[in-house]
Design a protein around this motif. Structure first.
Motif, PDB file in Angstrom:
ATOM      1  N   PHE A   1      12.129   2.359   3.262  1.00 14.44           N
ATOM      2  CA  PHE A   1      11.441   1.928   4.474  1.00 14.44           C
ATOM      3  C   PHE A   1      12.388   1.188   5.390  1.00 14.44           C
ATOM      4  CE2 PHE A   1       9.496  -1.613   6.703  1.00 14.44           C
ATOM      5  CZ  PHE A   1       8.682  -0.925   7.559  1.00 14.44           C
ATOM      6  N   LYS A   2      13.199   0.347   4.791  1.00 13.47           N
ATOM      7  CA  LYS A   2      14.123  -0.431   5.601  1.00 13.47           C
ATOM      8  C   LYS A   2      15.072   0.490   6.353  1.00 13.47           C
ATOM      9  CE  LYS A   2      16.360  -4.740   5.264  1.00 13.47           C
ATOM     10  NZ  LYS A   2      17.447  -5.462   4.620  1.00 13.47           N
ATOM     11  N   ALA A   3      15.442   1.576   5.703  1.00 11.48           N
ATOM     12  CA  ALA A   3      16.383   2.487   6.333  1.00 11.48           C
ATOM     13  C   ALA A   3      15.698   3.322   7.417  1.00 11.48           C
ATOM     14  CB  ALA A   3      17.009   3.400   5.292  1.00 11.48           C
ATOM     15  N   THR A   4      14.465   3.715   7.159  1.00 10.71           N
ATOM     16  CA  THR A   4      13.764   4.556   8.130  1.00 10.71           C
ATOM     17  C   THR A   4      12.352   4.023   8.340  1.00 10.71           C
ATOM     18  OG1 THR A   4      14.894   6.368   7.033  1.00 10.71           O
ATOM     19  CG2 THR A   4      13.342   6.966   8.748  1.00 10.71           C
ATOM     20  N   PRO A   5      12.167   3.128   9.285  1.00 11.17           N
ATOM     21  CA  PRO A   5      10.835   2.552   9.483  1.00 11.17           C
ATOM     22  C   PRO A   5       9.790   3.597   9.866  1.00 11.17           C
ATOM     23  CG  PRO A   5      12.503   1.262  10.606  1.00 11.17           C
ATOM     24  CD  PRO A   5      13.178   2.492  10.121  1.00 11.17           C
ATOM     25  N   ASP A   6      10.230   4.717  10.368  1.00  9.45           N
ATOM     26  CA  ASP A   6       9.260   5.751  10.746  1.00  9.45           C
ATOM     27  C   ASP A   6       8.455   6.235   9.546  1.00  9.45           C
ATOM     28  OD1 ASP A   6      10.583   5.523  13.030  1.00  9.45           O
ATOM     29  OD2 ASP A   6      11.596   7.480  12.949  1.00  9.45           O
ATOM     30  N   MET A   7       9.021   6.042   8.380  1.00  5.14           N
ATOM     31  CA  MET A   7       8.390   6.628   7.213  1.00  5.14           C
ATOM     32  C   MET A   7       7.329   5.733   6.594  1.00  5.14           C
ATOM     33  SD  MET A   7      11.494   8.530   5.334  1.00  5.14           S
ATOM     34  CE  MET A   7      10.471   9.016   3.977  1.00  5.14           C
ATOM     35  N   ALA A   8       6.968   4.678   7.319  1.00  5.25           N
ATOM     36  CA  ALA A   8       6.050   3.699   6.734  1.00  5.25           C
ATOM     37  C   ALA A   8       4.822   4.353   6.115  1.00  5.25           C
ATOM     38  CB  ALA A   8       5.636   2.699   7.791  1.00  5.25           C
ATOM     39  N   VAL A   9       4.224   5.248   6.875  1.00  2.00           N
ATOM     40  CA  VAL A   9       2.972   5.817   6.393  1.00  2.00           C
ATOM     41  C   VAL A   9       3.199   6.675   5.156  1.00  2.00           C
ATOM     42  CG1 VAL A   9       1.059   7.303   6.989  1.00  2.00           C
ATOM     43  CG2 VAL A   9       1.964   5.709   8.678  1.00  2.00           C
ATOM     44  N   ILE A  10       4.260   7.466   5.212  1.00  2.00           N
ATOM     45  CA  ILE A  10       4.587   8.303   4.051  1.00  2.00           C
ATOM     46  C   ILE A  10       4.802   7.443   2.828  1.00  2.00           C
ATOM     47  CG2 ILE A  10       6.323   9.832   3.091  1.00  2.00           C
ATOM     48  CD1 ILE A  10       6.816  10.912   5.841  1.00  2.00           C
ATOM     49  N   LEU A  11       5.531   6.373   3.026  1.00  2.00           N
ATOM     50  CA  LEU A  11       5.849   5.517   1.890  1.00  2.00           C
ATOM     51  C   LEU A  11       4.594   4.838   1.363  1.00  2.00           C
ATOM     52  CD1 LEU A  11       9.181   4.025   3.163  1.00  2.00           C
ATOM     53  CD2 LEU A  11       8.832   5.800   1.482  1.00  2.00           C
ATOM     54  N   LEU A  12       3.702   4.489   2.280  1.00  2.00           N
ATOM     55  CA  LEU A  12       2.458   3.875   1.826  1.00  2.00           C
ATOM     56  C   LEU A  12       1.643   4.862   1.005  1.00  2.00           C
ATOM     57  CD1 LEU A  12       1.350   1.731   4.835  1.00  2.00           C
ATOM     58  CD2 LEU A  12       1.845   0.958   2.539  1.00  2.00           C
ATOM     59  N   GLU A  13       1.694   6.106   1.425  1.00  2.00           N
ATOM     60  CA  GLU A  13       1.011   7.133   0.642  1.00  2.00           C
ATOM     61  C   GLU A  13       1.562   7.164  -0.778  1.00  2.00           C
ATOM     62  OE1 GLU A  13      -0.613  10.637   2.149  1.00  2.00           O
ATOM     63  OE2 GLU A  13      -1.720   8.835   2.704  1.00  2.00           O
ATOM     64  N   ILE A  14       2.872   7.072  -0.854  1.00  2.00           N
ATOM     65  CA  ILE A  14       3.484   7.111  -2.186  1.00  2.00           C
ATOM     66  C   ILE A  14       3.119   5.847  -2.956  1.00  2.00           C
ATOM     67  CG2 ILE A  14       5.652   7.236  -3.446  1.00  2.00           C
ATOM     68  CD1 ILE A  14       6.817   8.741  -1.080  1.00  2.00           C
ATOM     69  N   ALA A  15       3.164   4.729  -2.252  1.00  2.00           N
ATOM     70  CA  ALA A  15       2.844   3.469  -2.914  1.00  2.00           C
ATOM     71  C   ALA A  15       1.424   3.494  -3.448  1.00  2.00           C
ATOM     72  CB  ALA A  15       3.022   2.316  -1.941  1.00  2.00           C
ATOM     73  N   ARG A  16       0.577   4.176  -2.711  1.00  2.00           N
ATOM     74  CA  ARG A  16      -0.810   4.278  -3.146  1.00  2.00           C
ATOM     75  C   ARG A  16      -0.904   4.954  -4.512  1.00  2.00           C
ATOM     76  NH1 ARG A  16      -4.483   8.306  -0.224  1.00  2.00           N
ATOM     77  NH2 ARG A  16      -4.705   9.217  -2.272  1.00  2.00           N
ATOM     78  N   ILE A  17      -0.051   5.958  -4.687  1.00  2.00           N
ATOM     79  CA  ILE A  17      -0.069   6.650  -5.974  1.00  2.00           C
ATOM     80  C   ILE A  17       0.231   5.666  -7.090  1.00  2.00           C
ATOM     81  CG2 ILE A  17       0.893   8.552  -7.289  1.00  2.00           C
ATOM     82  CD1 ILE A  17       1.806   9.755  -4.666  1.00  2.00           C
ATOM     83  N   PHE A  18       1.201   4.800  -6.813  1.00  2.00           N
ATOM     84  CA  PHE A  18       1.552   3.803  -7.818  1.00  2.00           C
ATOM     85  C   PHE A  18       0.360   2.898  -8.097  1.00  2.00           C
ATOM     86  CE2 PHE A  18       5.694   5.096  -6.592  1.00  2.00           C
ATOM     87  CZ  PHE A  18       6.456   4.908  -7.719  1.00  2.00           C
ATOM     88  N   ALA A  19      -0.278   2.480  -7.022  1.00  2.00           N
ATOM     89  CA  ALA A  19      -1.385   1.538  -7.182  1.00  2.00           C
ATOM     90  C   ALA A  19      -2.503   2.156  -7.991  1.00  2.00           C
ATOM     91  CB  ALA A  19      -1.892   1.112  -5.819  1.00  2.00           C
ATOM     92  N   THR A  20      -2.695   3.434  -7.815  1.00  2.00           N
ATOM     93  CA  THR A  20      -3.822   4.044  -8.504  1.00  2.00           C
ATOM     94  C   THR A  20      -3.455   4.553  -9.889  1.00  2.00           C
ATOM     95  OG1 THR A  20      -3.313   6.092  -7.366  1.00  2.00           O
ATOM     96  CG2 THR A  20      -5.014   4.722  -6.416  1.00  2.00           C
ATOM     97  N   LYS A  21      -2.224   5.013 -10.043  1.00  2.00           N
ATOM     98  CA  LYS A  21      -1.885   5.601 -11.330  1.00  2.00           C
ATOM     99  C   LYS A  21      -1.484   4.565 -12.369  1.00  2.00           C
ATOM    100  CE  LYS A  21      -1.877   9.449 -11.861  1.00  2.00           C
ATOM    101  NZ  LYS A  21      -3.028  10.335 -12.102  1.00  2.00           N
ATOM    102  N   VAL A  22      -0.691   3.633 -11.959  1.00  2.00           N
ATOM    103  CA  VAL A  22      -0.173   2.685 -12.947  1.00  2.00           C
ATOM    104  C   VAL A  22      -0.380   1.240 -12.494  1.00  2.00           C
ATOM    105  CG1 VAL A  22       1.510   4.090 -14.147  1.00  2.00           C
ATOM    106  CG2 VAL A  22       2.097   3.145 -11.941  1.00  2.00           C
ATOM    107  N   PRO A  23      -1.638   0.879 -12.259  1.00  2.00           N
ATOM    108  CA  PRO A  23      -1.855  -0.482 -11.772  1.00  2.00           C
ATOM    109  C   PRO A  23      -1.333  -1.533 -12.747  1.00  2.00           C
ATOM    110  CG  PRO A  23      -3.911   0.488 -12.508  1.00  2.00           C
ATOM    111  CD  PRO A  23      -2.894   1.574 -12.504  1.00  2.00           C
ATOM    112  N   GLY A  24      -1.293  -1.172 -14.013  1.00  2.00           N
ATOM    113  CA  GLY A  24      -0.880  -2.160 -14.998  1.00  2.00           C
ATOM    114  C   GLY A  24       0.615  -2.388 -15.021  1.00  2.00           C
TER     115      GLY A  24
END
Lengths: 168, 1195
Positions: free
Chosen positions: B623-646
């Motif tokens: 994200f720091k390198a390409t701020p444009d990708m914020a939304v894409i990265l959030l989508e990916i982060a969401r996967i983390f939040a849902t798949k491996v919350p622990g």
């Protein structure tokens, strides 16, 4: 910097360890981390098959040799590949000393010699000698025969250039 | 446990059936043949005078046997009693075991054998039995040094000597920093304290050893030179703090190099020439090697021309290891002073120079160092006026791309890509990508290899990118995991450079360019070869006819191979591949493939938490390198939040949300917030359901632990929503355009909601979610939801405030009603708001909102009154109004942060009047630091500290609105990536590429055994029971932990100290530093690099004695078993002081000797141990270490 060289037996007892530049209070963590890594991943692994792990910017390469697991931890120029090289040298030396992939018993019988080998291979956290025969000679404290090296190097050079050409 | 293996370290010691001579001559001290036990400590004292009583052989043996028998019996009885199961399982192995040889016996043998060295048998005994067995112990008693030195002087046998040097080096280096595994030995110097008589300490022996070794190292006799090598080597082990010794070493090394370094030694000619054989040249090359190796271990001396000269000499040495060391030294020097190094090496770098020869040398690390050296010189700004030198080094660097070793080739790629060390510089990276995609490798004329020259000449010049891609693709087909891992890492670095190039907007990075165009252009230019001796050329040629390799297509085929690598069974390789994919993902490409890869990967339970968080941190970096990708990265982060919350660190995830939200820009804010809140919309986890494992929209929390973690995550998301919804929606009460009257007129709830959502769908959506959370979910979530709603209510204008007010009111009223109607059903507890348990929380919030509305009503009434009567406002009236305004501000500030200068609790119409009153009475706007609420709760330290300059600016009336909001959102300056939160430091550490501190091991059952021996095992069986107790205690402590979370969620109510939010700059207190992987992080982050390489603390040596008494490391080994438990919170973060209650003797290298009454500084606590620092070093020279908690009286 090779941060750690660690030999453990199959149940996770540390046989030999050499830490370089690791604060004392972190060694416990490294020790248990490595032992755990081995316990989880080294089951059924072939002799000398290299496994890899990393933690932040530190690389870990480990393997099984007979009954003994060997772990190397390095950073900076000692990345996974350099550690793999180091591992080859160490396993070659251990096999050389023990005559074969060692059982724990054999390893312990040859413990002193293995320590000397290790002393010649990793010196103050840096890889030193890479050649099996050279290590042997250094342990015997005889001369490093430069003639041998020159021939050896020359042969390698030939081989080397062949690879280069093939690659192009 | 160790016994099960059947062979232990003790076996080794007992392996020799023939008793060593020591046994036949020794005295009553043989009782200590048994391994260290508390009893043997007492025997230690008379071991130093072993020759006092002579007994006959038979007597002695029988005595010894009896003692052994007693000891064995004791152990086995103890074992049977404490652990009957184990005893049954174990075959009676102990019976088969031979008598172990104790350390003391070995030591005694050395003394005796050293005295009888003239006998051949003594030497044999030493080499075959005594020395190898001594190696098993992890340190060497300094009192052996005199005998070792004697052996060193008198012995001729090289095998003996080699061991002697080995042990001398160990004594020299034994600074408590180098335990060696094997059987633990006591802290020798500490023993000296116990046993005051006689004996030798390190302090005594080290100067003697150093003296003798330096004499040997300077001895230039031919026969002596093998020993010289070893002496020099042993010397480099001595602690580097000693400047006198250092200068002596420099002197020796330079002396040797002066003698042997200057003769140029042509390696090539040696093959067939006469040089190889004669003794002189052998000796020279051996000495060159030894001197260079020693020089490498000495600290760098950057300003010293002699040092540089000597190092540069090494490049042409015959010995490959010496050459490697010399290159390593040079490459390190070159990073500091490239100009001088380049000037020194100028000749060597020419096409016929020695550096070219290294390209063909059989030493991987030498070539790696060469790559680094070439990189730092060819990129040095200092060499701008010497392009010829730079291009020579560049040429060598590019040639290294063809290296048969992956290690070298990758190093060259990384160097070209601009990744040299961890200092990431965007422009350097971008230039790296440019170089890789644009430049061409043309092999120079190689006069030194005339035979192979022809082969090279026929080869076309190759674009670098093609070479690299081909190399990487072939690497990905390798079966070796290190190769795969490294290749993925290189691709990741490539992605970084590429991202940097795009971010810098480098021209000419059109990836559809045909790469062969460059080489074609080069072919044309080949005719005037002489004008470009360097062989490397930039061309700006764009189009090339013929072949159709474009950078994009090359990349695509590479990425195809990279993706297939996800199938590797090693999670670390897969993690690296995923990181590489994240970095290579460009903003405009389809995300689906990456998403599904990550989703399916994360369902694999074998992923360790640390690795998952690493990938999460990669998202930050991306994200720091390409701020444009914020939304894409959030989508990916969401996967983390849902798949491996622990597994993920909620702090880091929140930080990612926050940074992405901020970075998404005005357009992306809504999407970004949606991506965060999607966590809230997920159905609750269904335990045990494996169905939707690969679906990213299903939460996988199959075990209680991850369910708990998920709940925490939801809590965090709710809090995040409350704190940041206003920012995302750009809706602030102090900017509201809606006149207050409008809201009051539409009290119908449905209409209100409709109006709200039409006005600001983002905020309306957030409100809906929060309202749902306030009803459903666990009570922790509900609490946070209510707090979040209040925050939004306070910060938003109408109709949102009213909507929330109504909602809260209903919630509270409902509770009252149900209380009235169902009084008899209540079990006596106040059910509160409809049984939501929120009554207590809602009441004060409602009260504040009530006060605000009442105030607004009053004000409107007053204004009407004044308008109707056409009266001017009197000063008292204004004062009353102002006081009311301030009071409300104070109230509101208790709930959340608002900019006091702009916030108008009495509605926009009060603005004029308040301003009027302020100007009249010359009241400057309170910045909030004096805010009673803030002061009372101590938030001032947290909130205002780093934003202090901003409020000052807000005093000026003509303030830019954006600035205020940005300030409120803590975006001013570098607030975005400030250094306050623990998560932040983790992220920064990751971004900086550092972080070599030890990993945390989560499982409690991992035994970390530094070594093993009877004592150790015995200690463990003894500890068996206490271990169980410990576990009980731990499970008990989990409930305080959960109350802790309640506390924290409540305390977050006061200023959001627990969650990073846009509204507070120091969002997390230390208490939230979750395990994450850095227990010691806050302690060590101050050191910059977690691995410190400074010399160990200074030493003061003391008298050791009693070699015999191994302390029983009961306590130590016991605690080590649990040290990996990271759930126990560190009790304090500040430094405490204490005094030692009793003497304590360190049982291991990590521990610290204590003398009663000693004053200590307690750094932190780990599992019943304090890490303490002494005011002054103890007798063993140690300043800091672990001591049992019970030994310290905290003051």
């Amino acid at each position: 910097m090779i941060l750690a060289v660690l030999f453990a037996n199959s149940v996770g007892n540390v046989l030999i360890e050499r830490f370089n530049g690791v604060p004392a209070e972190e060694r416990l963590h490294w020790r248990s981390f490595l032992v755990k890594l081995g316990a989880e991943n080294l089951k059924g692994v072939k002799n000398e098959e290299l496994l890899v792990a990393c933690h932040k910017s530190v690389y870990i390469v480990y393997t099984m040799l007979g009954d003994v697991s060997i772990f190397l931890v390095g950073k900076d120029e000692y990345d996974e590949l350099a550690l793999a090289e180091t591992m080859f040298i160490i396993t070659a030396a251990v096999k050389d000393v023990c005559g074969k992939p060692p059982t724990e018993r054999v390893f312990l019988d040859k413990y002193g010699r293995i320590c000397l080998c290790l002393d010649e291979i990793v010196w103050n956290g840096l890889l030193e000698n890479t050649d099996k025969d050279r290590i042997k000679r250094l342990i015997r404290m005889s001369f490093l025969d430069s003639l041998f090296y020159q021939i050896f190097n020359y042969l390698l050079l030939l081989l080397f250039d062949q690879t280069r050409i093939n690659f192009l | 446990m160790a016994e099960s293996s059947g062979t232990t370290l003790m076996d080794l010691i007992s392996a020799d059936p023939t008793p060593i001579p020591a046994q036949s001559t020794s005295s009553s001290a043989s009782s200590t043949a048994v391994q260290p036990s508390p009893a043997s400590a007492s025997a230690a004292s008379h071991l130093h005078h072993p020759m006092s009583t002579k007994t006959t052989l038979g007597e002695k043996k029988s005595k010894r046997a009896t003692l052994m028998q007693i000891q064995n019996d004791t152990i086995s009885v103890a074992k049977a009693a404490l652990n009957p199961v184990k005893a049954n399982i174990m075959p009676q192995r102990q019976r088969q075991k031979k008598k172990p040889v104790s350390y003391s016996q070995l030591a005694r043998s050395i003394h005796e054998l050293a005295a009888t060295l003239d006998q051949k048998s003594s030497q044999k005994q030493l080499v075959n039995h005594v020395f190898p067995k001594l190696a098993v112990y992890n340190s060497v008693d300094p009192s052996l040094a005199p005998s070792l030195l004697m052996l060193n002087q008198q012995c001729e046998d090289r095998n003996v000597l080699r061991y002697v040097y080995y042990y001398l080096a160990r004594i020299l280096s034994d600074t408590g920093m180098t335990p060696g595994g094997g059987i633990p030995t006591p802290n020798w110097d500490a023993l000296a304290d116990i046993d005051a008589g006689g004996g030798v300490t390190r302090a005594d022996v080290v100067p003697r050893i150093v003296n003798q070794l330096t004499t040997e190292a300077s001895n230039s006799e031919f026969e002596f030179h093998a020993r010289r090598l070893q002496a020099l080597k042993a010397l480099t082990y001595s602690p580097s703090g000693n400047s006198e010794l250092l200068s002596k070493l420099y002197e020796i090394v330079f002396g040797i190099l002066e003698k042997v370094g200057d003769v140029p030694h042509k390696r090539k000619k040696g093959v067939f020439g006469t040089k190889g054989g004669d003794k002189d040249s052998i000796m020279r090359s051996n000495l060159q090697y030894a001197a260079m190796s020693a020089l490498r271990r000495l600290p760098l001396d950057p300003g010293n021309p002699l040092f540089l000269h000597r190092a540069a000499q090494g490049v042409s040495f015959a010995d490959p290891v010496a050459v490697r060391h010399s290159l390593e030294i040079l490459s390190e020097l070159a990073t500091r002073d490239p100009y001088t190094v380049a000037m020194t090496l100028e000749k060597l770098a020419s096409p016929v120079g020695a550096l070219q020869d290294i390209l063909h040398m059989n030493d991987v690390l030498a070539r790696v160092s060469l790559a680094r050296l070439c990189h730092s010189i060819s990129r040095a700004r200092a060499l701008d006026e010497r392009p010829d030198i730079r291009s020579q080094f560049n040429s060598i660097l590019y040639q290294l791309l063809l290296d048969p070793s992956e290690r070298v080739c990758y190093e060259a790629i990384l160097c070209i890509l601009g990744k040299y060390d961890n200092t990431e510089r965007m422009d350097e990276r971008a230039a790296g990508w440019y170089r890789l995609t644009r430049e061409i490798l043309k092999l120079p004329e190689a006069p030194s290899l005339s035979s192979k020259d022809k082969a090279h000449k026929t080869k076309r010049p190759q674009p670098l990118i093609k070479l690299v891609m081909r190399r990487l693709e072939s690497s990905f087909r390798s079966f070796s995991r290190p190769v795969l891992h490294a290749a993925a890492r290189v691709v990741q670095e490539m992605g970084k450079s590429r991202a940097a190039a795009f971010a810098m907007g480098l021209q000419d990075i059109d990836e559809t360019v045909h790469v062969n165009g460059f080489s074609d252009a080069l072919d044309d230019a080949e005719t005037n070869e002489s004008s470009h001796p360097e062989g490397i050329r930039r061309t700006s040629s764009i189009s090339g006819p013929g072949r159709n390799d474009t950078i994009a297509s090359l990349l695509a085929s590479l990425m195809e191979v990279v993706r297939t690598t996800v199938a590797c069974e090693c999670v670390y390789v897969r993690a690296m591949v995923i990181k590489a994919l994240i970095w290579m993902q460009s903003p405009d490409e389809s995300l689906d493939e990456l998403k599904s890869i990550i989703a399916s990967e994360l369902s694999d339970p074998s992923w360790p938490a640390a690795l998952v968080n690493d990938v999460l941190l990669t998202l930050h970096a991306r994200f720091k390198a390409t701020p444009d990708m914020a939304v894409i990265l959030l989508e990916i982060a969401r996967i983390f939040a849902t798949k491996v919350p622990g597994k993920i660190d909620a702090d880091v995830l929140q930080l990612l949300w926050k940074t992405c939200l901020v970075g998404a820009g005005p357009d992306g804010k809504h999407t970004a917030l949606e991506a965060v809140t999607i966590v809230l919309d997920l159905p609750p986890p269904q335990p045990g359901s494996m169905a939707g494992m690969t679906s990213i929209d299903r939460v996988s929390a199959s075990d209680p632990k991850s369910a708990l973690a998920l709940q925490k995550l939801v809590q965090a998301a709710v809090w995040f929503l409350g704190e940041n919804a206003n920012y995302a929606a750009s809706e602030y009460a102090w900017e509201s355009a809606t006149p207050p009257g409008t809201a009051l007129m539409m009290l119908d709830a449905d209409k209100m909601v409709a109006a709200a959502s039409s006005r600001n769908p983002t905020l309306a959506g957030a409100l809906t979610r929060l309202q749902r959370c306030a009803f459903s979910g666990s009570w922790e979530v509900r609490i946070v939801a209510i707090q979040a709603l209040t925050t939004i209510a306070i910060r938003s204008g109408e109709p949102f405030r009213l909507q929330i007010y109504e909602f809260l009111y209903t919630l509270a009223e409902g509770g009252v009603q149900s209380q009235l109607s169902e009084m008899h059903l209540s079990n006596g507890e106040d059910q509160g708001a409809s049984g939501t348990g929120l009554g207590v929380l809602i009441t004060p919030m409602l009260k504040v909102l009530d006060e605000m509305y009442v105030g607004q009503d009053e004000l409107i009434k007053d204004i009407r009154h004044h308008d109707n009567a056409n009266k001017e406002w009197k000063d008292e009236e204004l004062k009353k109004l102002y006081e009311n305004h301030e009071r409300l501000l104070d109230f509101v500030s208790m709930f959340c942060f608002i900019p006091r200068a702009k916030y108008l609790p009495l509605g926009p119409i009060s603005a004029k009047l308040i301003d009027g009153y302020r100007t009249k009475h010359n009241i400057t706007v309170s910045t909030g630091a004096t805010d009673p609420a803030v002061v009372a709760t101590g938030i001032s330290d947290l909130i205002y500290e780093s934003t202090q300059p901003a409020p000052a600016a807000s005093n000026s009336s003509g303030l830019d609105d954006d600035l205020v909001n940005a300030w409120a959102a803590n975006l001013g300056d570098d607030g975005l990536l400030g250094n306050n939160a623990p998560a932040m430091s983790r992220v920064n550490e990751f971004l900086a590429g550092v972080g070599t501190d030890a990993p945390d091991v989560e499982e409690e059952n991992v035994f970390s055994r530094p070594s093993v021996g009877y004592d150790d095992m015995w200690a463990k069986t003894l500890l068996e029971t206490s271990e169980l107790e410990e576990e009980d205690a731990r499970s008990g402590s989990s409930s305080p932990d959960s109350t802790g979370s309640v506390e924290s969620s409540i305390s977050s109510h006061f200023g959001g100290m627990n969650y990073p939010s846009l509204f507070s700059s120091k969002p997390s207190s230390h208490s939230t530093a979750k395990s994450g992987g850095s227990k010691y992080q806050s302690t060590y982050e101050g050191y910059g690099s977690p691995i410190r390489e400074e010399p160990p603390p200074p030493y003061s040596y003391s008298e050791p004695q009693g070699r015999e008494s191994f302390e029983n490391p009961v306590a130590a080994s016991g605690s080590r078993s649990y040290e990996s438990d990271d759930e126990e919170p560190r009790k304090s973060t500040g430094t405490r002081y204490g005094t030692a209650l009793y003497d304590f003797t360190a049982g291991g290298d990590d521990e610290l000797n204590l003398t009663a009454e000693e004053e200590l500084e307690i750094e932190y606590e780990v599992d019943g141990w304090f890490y303490v620092k002494k005011k002054r070093p103890g007798r063993d020279g140690k300043m800091a270490g672990l001591v049992p908690v019970l030994y310290v009286n905290q003051s």
